[in-house]
Design a protein around this motif. Sequence first.
Motif, PDB file in Angstrom:
ATOM      1  N   ASP A  32      25.215 -48.518  17.148  1.00  0.00           N
ATOM      2  CA  ASP A  32      24.997 -47.180  17.682  1.00  0.00           C
ATOM      3  C   ASP A  32      23.554 -46.805  17.401  1.00  0.00           C
ATOM      4  O   ASP A  32      22.866 -47.452  16.616  1.00  0.00           O
ATOM      5  N   GLU A  33      23.047 -45.785  18.069  1.00  0.00           N
ATOM      6  CA  GLU A  33      21.633 -45.445  17.966  1.00  0.00           C
ATOM      7  C   GLU A  33      21.221 -45.106  16.546  1.00  0.00           C
ATOM      8  O   GLU A  33      20.157 -45.513  16.086  1.00  0.00           O
ATOM      9  N   PHE A  49      15.941 -41.498  18.939  1.00  0.00           N
ATOM     10  CA  PHE A  49      16.809 -41.137  17.838  1.00  0.00           C
ATOM     11  C   PHE A  49      16.988 -39.617  17.849  1.00  0.00           C
ATOM     12  O   PHE A  49      16.236 -38.892  18.478  1.00  0.00           O
ATOM     13  N   LEU A 105      13.167 -46.349  21.129  1.00  0.00           N
ATOM     14  CA  LEU A 105      14.519 -45.820  21.056  1.00  0.00           C
ATOM     15  C   LEU A 105      14.469 -44.332  20.792  1.00  0.00           C
ATOM     16  O   LEU A 105      13.659 -43.857  20.008  1.00  0.00           O
ATOM     17  N   PHE A 135      15.292 -49.125  27.231  1.00  0.00           N
ATOM     18  CA  PHE A 135      14.778 -48.037  26.400  1.00  0.00           C
ATOM     19  C   PHE A 135      13.290 -47.799  26.603  1.00  0.00           C
ATOM     20  O   PHE A 135      12.696 -46.986  25.915  1.00  0.00           O
ATOM     21  N   LEU A 161      23.304 -50.505  24.886  1.00  0.00           N
ATOM     22  CA  LEU A 161      22.592 -51.195  23.823  1.00  0.00           C
ATOM     23  C   LEU A 161      22.584 -52.709  24.001  1.00  0.00           C
ATOM     24  O   LEU A 161      21.826 -53.410  23.337  1.00  0.00           O
TER      25      LEU A 161
END
Length: 373
Positions: A96-97, A44, A42, A38, A131
């Motif tokens: 999950d994100e 989003f 991250l 990443f 992830l």
Amino acid sequence: MLWLMRLSSFFTAALLTVVLSPSLQSFPPAEAIRSSHFDGYLRFPGQIAVPDPRARHFAFRRAPFFRNAGDCIARSEPGNSTVCDPSLVHIAITLDEEYLRGSIAAVHSIIQHSSCPESVFFHFLVSDTGLESLVRSVFPQLRFNVYFFDPNRVRGLISTSVRQALEQPLNYARNYLADLLEPCVRRVIYLDSDLVVVDDVAKLWRYDLGGRTVGAPEYCHANFTKYFTKRFWSDRRLSGTFAGRNPCYFNTGVMVMDLDQWRRGGFTRRIEYWMEVQKAGGGSDRIYELGSLPPFLLVFAGRVAPIEHRWNQHGLGGDNVKGSCRDLHPGPVSLLHWSGSGKPWVRLSSGRPCPLDALWAPYDLYGPALRPR
């Protein structure tokens, strides 16, 4: 009067932070890390998808080192462990994100309060395999496997809900744990991503299910009828499924599951059946309004092994629409659960936290990356 209630909630949260988790005051400094996958932050929803030199970079910090207490069964190095080791405590959680910040905090809380953290094995359910590298960076010692859940497996079975987040396919991955996990995993604790554990999870693991397939805290004072539509209750062929049972509401975000029993009983197919009934009903003939919960209630309500309420102080995220602030239920606390639409990481980031969000914050490993000097 309103300000007095809020002040009372604040002091309640402050007191609980000390009483529930004395170790919170002694967390070692967490080392900042940058995930190679990443690139230090991250993405989003709504954020830029490529690195921007003008943007502030955020990263998850590396979790503090952990090790087993002296009376734990000796463990091998993480790379040499086997998921089939009968001494392990198995925990399943989704990644999950959107909810990753919550999942990381949940894992952090579990290992922080476990007397034998090296004996806990995590099973991460994902629809994005990228992830894994981030989890490995945050928790280098953690024992875990990652399992890909294909959204197409349930996409055709999901009906609209009161909140869009409840319609996400990954919410239904818990229905398929018996298929996804290794056959040697005979029992698992399923946990939602919006909670923290403030007690030794091994206590929850050791609950006797008494031959039941699922164990969970039950709430028999809740109005059970509201979880299904008038059409459901007026049709005896449907409502008759509860005949001979004393159904009570239970929250599917915290469950101890006997996977051997689940496999023998074909419970995945039983849950899918009710999802098909709901989907076939369309708009006016719907039998429920919430997402993945009602099918579980239809199959298991009245057949659940009761677990103490301390293991799911739920509802801290408010209702499914406004996400208003809530107080704790009376009684001891081993697990705090922000079920509902209000999530502590969102409220903290927006500068509008609820008082009890202060109990989640010490487990949060998300923040600005420390720049090397």
